[in-house]
Design a protein around this motif. Structure first.
Motif, PDB file in Angstrom:
ATOM      1  N   GLU A  73      -8.695  -0.775  -2.685  1.00 23.03           N
ATOM      2  CA  GLU A  73      -7.552   0.133  -2.541  1.00 23.03           C
ATOM      3  C   GLU A  73      -7.399   0.996  -3.789  1.00 23.03           C
ATOM      4  O   GLU A  73      -7.080   2.190  -3.716  1.00 23.03           O
ATOM      5  N   LEU A  75      -7.324   5.155  -4.246  1.00 27.90           N
ATOM      6  CA  LEU A  75      -6.206   5.834  -4.899  1.00 27.90           C
ATOM      7  C   LEU A  75      -6.676   6.654  -6.103  1.00 27.90           C
ATOM      8  O   LEU A  75      -6.137   7.740  -6.364  1.00 27.90           O
ATOM      9  N   ARG A 101       0.821  -1.204   0.000  1.00 25.12           N
ATOM     10  CA  ARG A 101       0.000   0.000   0.000  1.00 25.12           C
ATOM     11  C   ARG A 101       0.859   1.260   0.000  1.00 25.12           C
ATOM     12  O   ARG A 101       0.552   2.236  -0.681  1.00 25.12           O
ATOM     13  N   THR A 102       1.949   1.237   0.743  1.00 25.42           N
ATOM     14  CA  THR A 102       2.845   2.393   0.768  1.00 25.42           C
ATOM     15  C   THR A 102       3.658   2.480  -0.517  1.00 25.42           C
ATOM     16  O   THR A 102       3.860   3.576  -1.064  1.00 25.42           O
ATOM     17  N   SER A 147       2.694   1.539  -3.404  1.00 27.33           N
ATOM     18  CA  SER A 147       1.762   2.040  -4.416  1.00 27.33           C
ATOM     19  C   SER A 147       1.758   3.561  -4.433  1.00 27.33           C
ATOM     20  O   SER A 147       1.851   4.198  -5.493  1.00 27.33           O
ATOM     21  N   ARG A 148       1.636   4.155  -3.263  1.00 28.76           N
ATOM     22  CA  ARG A 148       1.575   5.613  -3.180  1.00 28.76           C
ATOM     23  C   ARG A 148       2.904   6.259  -3.565  1.00 28.76           C
ATOM     24  O   ARG A 148       2.918   7.329  -4.194  1.00 28.76           O
ATOM     25  N   TYR A 208      -5.375  10.247  -7.373  1.00 28.70           N
ATOM     26  CA  TYR A 208      -4.439  10.296  -8.497  1.00 28.70           C
ATOM     27  C   TYR A 208      -5.104  10.252  -9.873  1.00 28.70           C
ATOM     28  O   TYR A 208      -4.445  10.487 -10.880  1.00 28.70           O
ATOM     29  N   LEU A 236       3.007   6.232  -7.361  1.00 33.55           N
ATOM     30  CA  LEU A 236       2.065   7.200  -7.927  1.00 33.55           C
ATOM     31  C   LEU A 236       2.510   8.636  -7.656  1.00 33.55           C
ATOM     32  O   LEU A 236       2.409   9.503  -8.524  1.00 33.55           O
ATOM     33  N   ASP A 237       3.008   8.901  -6.470  1.00 32.72           N
ATOM     34  CA  ASP A 237       3.470  10.248  -6.130  1.00 32.72           C
ATOM     35  C   ASP A 237       4.606  10.710  -7.038  1.00 32.72           C
ATOM     36  O   ASP A 237       4.830  11.916  -7.191  1.00 32.72           O
TER      37      ASP A 237
END
Length: 285
Positions: A58, A62, A33-34, A36-37, A66, A40-41
């Motif tokens: 999830e 997101l 999960r982290t 993924s962010r 995003y 994307l970030d």
């Protein structure tokens, strides 16, 4: 040595994943999960592969942040190999230019021998060994073969395999003594095999422009799992974990993000076949 253009050495350029498509397995799990962010970030389009309906939930959360066009969830029980093959074929059809693979999935449960009597070496079962070996190295090998083959044909790509510090050092028996916790031998063995596979991929696919590296995480804090398993934050086992690291604490998932971005991006363009240890100094003592 290539002379970089203006701004090319800025972190925003070196670590950027803008324009890149990343396939992440175990995307809805604890570290996933982290990760993924973080992807994307930093501009990536994310293909999120998970084993349960949670991956779709999830993905929806997101998308609200995003945008729907940058997140694409895929669900597959990774032990059901025919289904996995179908999903990977679908990914190849829908996203034929995957630039980065992050092989993060692994099953941490009683079925793989975690924190149950069958997790001890003298009690380990055939099924437990096979589930660890399947999750620890075969999933990564199959995904590398099916998705990474496209990277090889295009002459570029980065593969990041999430291993463990226990692929480099043995678990300490004193850590688990007198507790209900155990780290099964199949986990260490499978993740050590993943390191060997990482080096193999780097060696054979390097001439085609594909890089393969591994990350070896140490002890990371998982408040959600701790609560679910009735383990309090001040549990003696967690105290032992923290005391064993040079930094005297557990890692936070976000502290793995930099290593993932480094290996996924062009910041590590001349690095392949390596194991990057992120363990708070556990393995130096």
């Amino acid at each position: 040595m290539v002379n970089p253009g203006a701004g090319r050495l800025a972190a925003s350029s070196l670590f950027s994943l803008t324009g890149k498509t990343v396939l992440l397995t175990g995307a809805s799990g604890f570290l996933g999960r982290t990760i993924s962010r973080a992807l994307l970030d930093n501009g990536a389009t994310l293909l999120a592969l998970g084993a349960s309906d949670r991956v779709a939930a999830e993905a929806e959360s997101l998308r609200a942040v995003y945008g729907a066009e940058r997140i694409h969830p895929y669900r597959a029980d990774l032990y059901d190999i025919p289904v996995v093959e179908e999903v990977l074929a679908r990914i190849n059809r829908e996203h034929p230019t995957v630039d980065v693979i992050v092989n993060n999935a692994h099953e941490f449960s009683s079925r793989t021998g975690f924190n149950v009597p069958e997790g001890h070496l003298e009690n380990a079962t055939f099924d437990g060994w096979m589930r660890n070996l399947t999750g620890g190295v075969y999933w990564a090998a199959l995904i590398t073969q099916r998705i990474g083959g496209g990277m090889k044909a295009r002459g570029r790509g980065s593969i990041v395999n999430i291993s463990t510090m226990y692929a480099a050092v043995a678990p300490s028996p004193q850590l688990y003594a007198g507790t209900a916790f155990i780290n099964p031998p199949g986990y260490s063995a499978s993740k050590a095999a993943l390191l060997a596979f990482t080096r193999y991929t780097a060696s054979f696919w390097g001439p085609s422009g594909v890089r393969a590296n591994a990350i070896l995480p140490g002890p990371f804090s998982n408040t959600e799992e701790t609560t679910a398993n009735s383990v309090q934050k001040d549990d003696p086992f967690l105290e032992r974990l923290m005391a064993r690291t040079a930094l005297g604490r557990l890692g936070e998932p976000a502290e793995l993000a930099g290593a993932v971005l480094f290996l996924a991006s062009d910041a590590s363009s001349f690095m392949t076949g390596q194991a990057l240890i992120v363990d708070g100094g556990w393995t130096i003592t």
